[in-house]
Design a protein around this motif. Sequence first.
Motif: not given
Length: 439
Positions: A228-246
Amino acid sequence: WIDPEINVDPDQPVDAAMGPILSALEATIAFEIVGGNDMQRFQSMWLQQIDGVGGVSRAESSYFILPSSVSTIWNHAYAGALMDARMLRDKAASEDSPIYHGIALIMTAYTLGQMTDVWNDIPWTEALQGRDNIQPGYDSQESIYQAIQDLLNEAVTDLNNAGNSNYVGGDFIYTGNAGNWLKAAHALKARYAIHLTSKLGQDAYMEALDELALSFTDNSEDMQFNYGTGGFETNPFFQFMSTYPNDIRMGAILIELLKSYDDPRISVYAYPSDTLGNYTGSEPGSGNTQASTPGPAVAAPDVPSYFITYAELLFIKAEAMLMTGYDDEEVKMVLADAISASLEKNGVMDTAWLADYKQQIGLLSGDELFKEIMTQKYIATFYQPEAYHSWRRTGIPELTPNPSGATMQIPRRFPYPSSEQALNPNTPAGIEITDRVWW
């Protein structure tokens, strides 16, 4: 004399229907194993498709990986995926449901394949017994591969007899379509056959071709898990990049390959590194934080986890045809079809570019054609497990180890998790991450 139902909590059921078990099973494998950051991010960094430039990713891309780093994957595979698959198999057998039984077999085979491909020998025949055996023995990778094919063969039998009559929901991959699951089983049989070419030679290639004839016919049949596109429904790599963008940037070798081909996939594989629209990659060990970041093809919130795709099958077909004596022109047609499927999958189909590419490879044959097939497979399977496995099997593309690496070689396997080393005396000792797996 007390009513046995008096303390039953309706919010904590002691049993589950097949549908919810299957949903949990698919989600666990997709999120933790196929697209999992501790599994796929490691492999893609070592393969230099991406580079760790900050935080723990920089250490991991420099081959500093500890037994504790992989414990989560191991636990999700055994206590999660394989145990859920066993529960689903047992329930499907008791309820005479061949479709759920067949799907459970496929998911078991898939999980075992991903596990053995990075750990080599793993517990299987003595595993999943709970307290009855908390120190299971380890099966050889050779026997695991035989078990995988046996499981898939049994799944084919189930699905040939399944239909949709007893489907009761829970399938996020094919919504209970037994025909597509059947094709997925044959697709996986082709993949695991091609892995054994160094052991079985021509027989492995011929088996792969036989299975491919029974598998996917276009991108719409890909075995994938959608997010999905919200919360914990999102792709795991997207979640990683959102948390650790650098922490992560594109790898230099993949960016330079895409640029050398003027490949339209560069626009979805990466974001430009400057306002002029240029794309740059980070060389291993450089820590180049100014390089391009991974693009929407791998890091968008709803990009799927790809279990196995039509494009991958076409690359297998091209390789198998070349190695079994098919005419070079036929092989190149299949190679072009594989790239076309990848372009279409990524939403960047460019017929003019593809026509020009066909002209460029017109004179390739033999070893040069094999190198081209595997190079294009490396590009098309960006951030997919099979890219790492194909490179270990063929050495293409040629990669230079990270000069700042903890080892002088690119890792070829994972260490066993700390929990296994501490608690299971059957865990193989003396393992190095540069050791090759059996195949």
